[in-house]
Design a protein around this motif. Sequence first.
Motif, PDB file in Angstrom:
ATOM      1  N   GLY A   1     -36.438  13.204  36.969  1.00 41.90           N
ATOM      2  CA  GLY A   1     -35.960  14.075  38.446  1.00 41.90           C
ATOM      3  C   GLY A   1     -36.782  13.015  39.931  1.00 41.90           C
TER       4      GLY A   1
ATOM      5  N   GLY B   1     -24.722   8.589  37.200  1.00 40.88           N
ATOM      6  CA  GLY B   1     -25.227  10.667  36.498  1.00 40.88           C
ATOM      7  C   GLY B   1     -23.942  10.905  36.088  1.00 40.88           C
ATOM      8  N   ILE B   2     -23.093  10.869  37.083  1.00 42.49           N
ATOM      9  CA  ILE B   2     -22.051  11.566  37.313  1.00 42.49           C
ATOM     10  C   ILE B   2     -21.314  11.282  35.305  1.00 42.49           C
ATOM     11  CG2 ILE B   2     -19.670  12.060  37.845  1.00 42.49           C
ATOM     12  CD1 ILE B   2     -20.322  11.572  40.530  1.00 42.49           C
ATOM     13  N   TYR B   3     -21.450  10.539  35.300  1.00 41.06           N
ATOM     14  CA  TYR B   3     -20.969   9.824  33.564  1.00 41.06           C
ATOM     15  C   TYR B   3     -22.015  10.764  32.676  1.00 41.06           C
ATOM     16  CZ  TYR B   3     -20.614   7.507  29.250  1.00 41.06           C
ATOM     17  OH  TYR B   3     -20.035   6.932  28.383  1.00 41.06           O
ATOM     18  N   LEU B   4     -23.032  10.741  32.504  1.00 42.41           N
ATOM     19  CA  LEU B   4     -23.962  11.523  31.741  1.00 42.41           C
ATOM     20  C   LEU B   4     -23.968  12.670  31.962  1.00 42.41           C
ATOM     21  CD1 LEU B   4     -27.347  10.129  32.356  1.00 42.41           C
ATOM     22  CD2 LEU B   4     -25.868   9.631  30.353  1.00 42.41           C
ATOM     23  N   ILE B   5     -23.069  13.416  32.448  1.00 39.73           N
ATOM     24  CA  ILE B   5     -22.792  14.609  33.988  1.00 39.73           C
ATOM     25  C   ILE B   5     -21.533  15.010  32.382  1.00 39.73           C
ATOM     26  CG2 ILE B   5     -22.235  16.929  34.793  1.00 39.73           C
ATOM     27  CD1 ILE B   5     -24.077  15.641  37.081  1.00 39.73           C
ATOM     28  N   VAL B   6     -20.443  14.705  32.897  1.00 40.46           N
ATOM     29  CA  VAL B   6     -19.206  14.625  32.116  1.00 40.46           C
ATOM     30  C   VAL B   6     -18.981  14.489  30.804  1.00 40.46           C
ATOM     31  CG1 VAL B   6     -16.696  13.900  32.483  1.00 40.46           C
ATOM     32  CG2 VAL B   6     -18.403  14.384  34.966  1.00 40.46           C
TER      33      VAL B   6
END
Length: 72
Positions: A15, A66-71
């Motif tokens: 991070g 990053g958003i793709y990994l979260i969703v």
Amino acid sequence: MNIDWVALGSVFGVGLVATVALVGLFVLGLVGLSKQQTATHGGSAALARTGAYACFALCTAAIAYGIYLIVA
């Protein structure tokens, strides 16, 4: 309750590196835009603008990933 300190440290390290890299790319984009305004109207202005847009595109791609990994 057991805490996996190695995993926690790994997540913190990744991070931290990702944050520094994204902020660095964004700053390079801002510097490129400011150099584009002060550069002569030759090829250096177009190169600075292109580099700045490339930095912003990489920032956008990293955030979208990053958003793709979260969703997902």
